[in-house]
Design an enzyme around this catalytic site. Structure first.
Site, mmCIF file in Angstrom:
data_model
loop_
_atom_site.group_PDB
_atom_site.id
_atom_site.type_symbol
_atom_site.label_atom_id
_atom_site.label_comp_id
_atom_site.label_asym_id
_atom_site.label_seq_id
_atom_site.Cartn_x
_atom_site.Cartn_y
_atom_site.Cartn_z
ATOM 1 N N HIS A 1 74.653 53.460 17.523
ATOM 2 C CA HIS A 1 74.058 52.124 17.453
ATOM 3 C C HIS A 1 75.137 51.054 17.383
ATOM 4 O O HIS A 1 75.041 49.993 18.020
ATOM 5 C CB HIS A 1 73.145 52.050 16.229
ATOM 6 C CG HIS A 1 72.579 50.696 15.963
ATOM 7 N ND1 HIS A 1 73.101 49.860 14.990
ATOM 8 C CD2 HIS A 1 71.566 50.012 16.541
ATOM 9 C CE1 HIS A 1 72.413 48.736 14.971
ATOM 10 N NE2 HIS A 1 71.483 48.798 15.904
ATOM 11 N N GLU B 1 76.597 50.528 20.783
ATOM 12 C CA GLU B 1 75.686 49.708 21.607
ATOM 13 C C GLU B 1 75.934 48.223 21.379
ATOM 14 O O GLU B 1 76.022 47.432 22.322
ATOM 15 C CB GLU B 1 74.234 50.066 21.282
ATOM 16 C CG GLU B 1 73.200 49.136 21.899
ATOM 17 C CD GLU B 1 72.063 48.794 20.950
ATOM 18 O OE1 GLU B 1 71.696 47.604 20.854
ATOM 19 O OE2 GLU B 1 71.542 49.728 20.293
ATOM 20 N N HIS B 2 76.053 47.817 20.125
ATOM 21 C CA HIS B 2 76.300 46.408 19.799
ATOM 22 C C HIS B 2 77.604 45.921 20.411
ATOM 23 O O HIS B 2 77.675 44.832 20.982
ATOM 24 C CB HIS B 2 76.353 46.227 18.280
ATOM 25 C CG HIS B 2 75.020 45.982 17.655
ATOM 26 N ND1 HIS B 2 74.746 44.861 16.896
ATOM 27 C CD2 HIS B 2 73.871 46.709 17.667
ATOM 28 C CE1 HIS B 2 73.503 44.917 16.471
ATOM 29 N NE2 HIS B 2 72.950 46.031 16.926
ATOM 30 N N GLU C 1 71.210 43.714 9.767
ATOM 31 C CA GLU C 1 70.119 44.402 10.471
ATOM 32 C C GLU C 1 69.576 45.560 9.633
ATOM 33 O O GLU C 1 68.363 45.784 9.567
ATOM 34 C CB GLU C 1 70.625 44.912 11.820
ATOM 35 C CG GLU C 1 69.562 45.571 12.673
ATOM 36 C CD GLU C 1 70.084 46.008 14.026
ATOM 37 O OE1 GLU C 1 69.384 46.782 14.706
ATOM 38 O OE2 GLU C 1 71.205 45.582 14.409
#
Length: 206
Positions: free
Chosen positions: A70, A73-74, A146
């Site tokens: 994840h 991905e950012h 997040e």
């Protein structure tokens, strides 16, 4: 580029068909023509998700912190020149996004015009990794926010509490974004190792 495999899937009831092409470089391309639609859509996926926390490089076992897929991905949206990919998509009217699941990471866009330009942008930035310790440290704060947001989402917490009841040690029970503690261990070196291991065209689909 030469295509060495072609598969056509048809549905006579719906009067639809789509085509699967595997290119010489290993990239699987799936084309689904829908001429009655005005908006075009593309997604580039990688077979790499939150479950892939261990892998082997040169006979050495690499164990990564939770949340690396994840996090990666950012960071793919950052460019070496300091720009952000979203800015490039906006020039051509593309609406871009990305997401990470248990077993895949996906980068996508939709547009009503300039499809080729948006597609070129998609293919370019996903193959152009750029990470530094400074930008990774900055992203840790963003992803930390997040994670706190998901901690305040009853439906999300209910889902993972249920998964934790079903599985004892399987990595599927771990949060996709990781934890505040695990993402603090992520470095640019980890990201490059994961990118170079999984982000190759034979492990991707368009």
């Amino acid at each position: 580029m030469t295509i060495f495999q072609l598969i056509v899937i048809s549905n006579k009831l719906l009067n639809e068909k789509y085509f699967i092409h595997t290119l010489e470089n290993g990239l699987k391309v799936i084309f689904f023509p829908k001429p009655e639609f005005k908006r075009s859509y593309a997604m580039l996926t990688v077979k790499y998700g939150s479950l892939n926390q261990e892998f082997v490089i040169n006979n050495q076992l690499i164990q990564t912190p939770k949340g690396v897929a994840h996090f990666l991905e950012h960071k793919m949206f950052d460019q070496p020149d300091g720009s952000n990919v979203f800015e490039k998509f906006s020039i051509y009217g593309g609406n871009a996004n990305a997401f990470t699941s248990f077993n895949m990471t996906a980068y996508l866009f939709s547009s009503t015009a300039n499809f080729k330009e948006n597609l070129a942008t998609l293919l370019d930035y996903v193959q152009s990794p750029y990470y530094t310790d400074e930008t990774v440290e900055k992203e840790q704060g963003i992803i930390g926010q997040e994670i706190r947001m998901y901690d305040d989402n009853p439906g999300w917490k209910l889902f993972f509490n249920f998964i934790n009841c079903l599985y004892n040690v399987h990595p599927v029970k771990k949060e996709i974004a990781g934890t505040l503690e695990s993402i603090s261990e992520i470095s640019a070196d980890y990201l490059y190792k994961c990118y170079n291991t999984f982000y190759n065209l034979s492990n991707m689909s368009l």
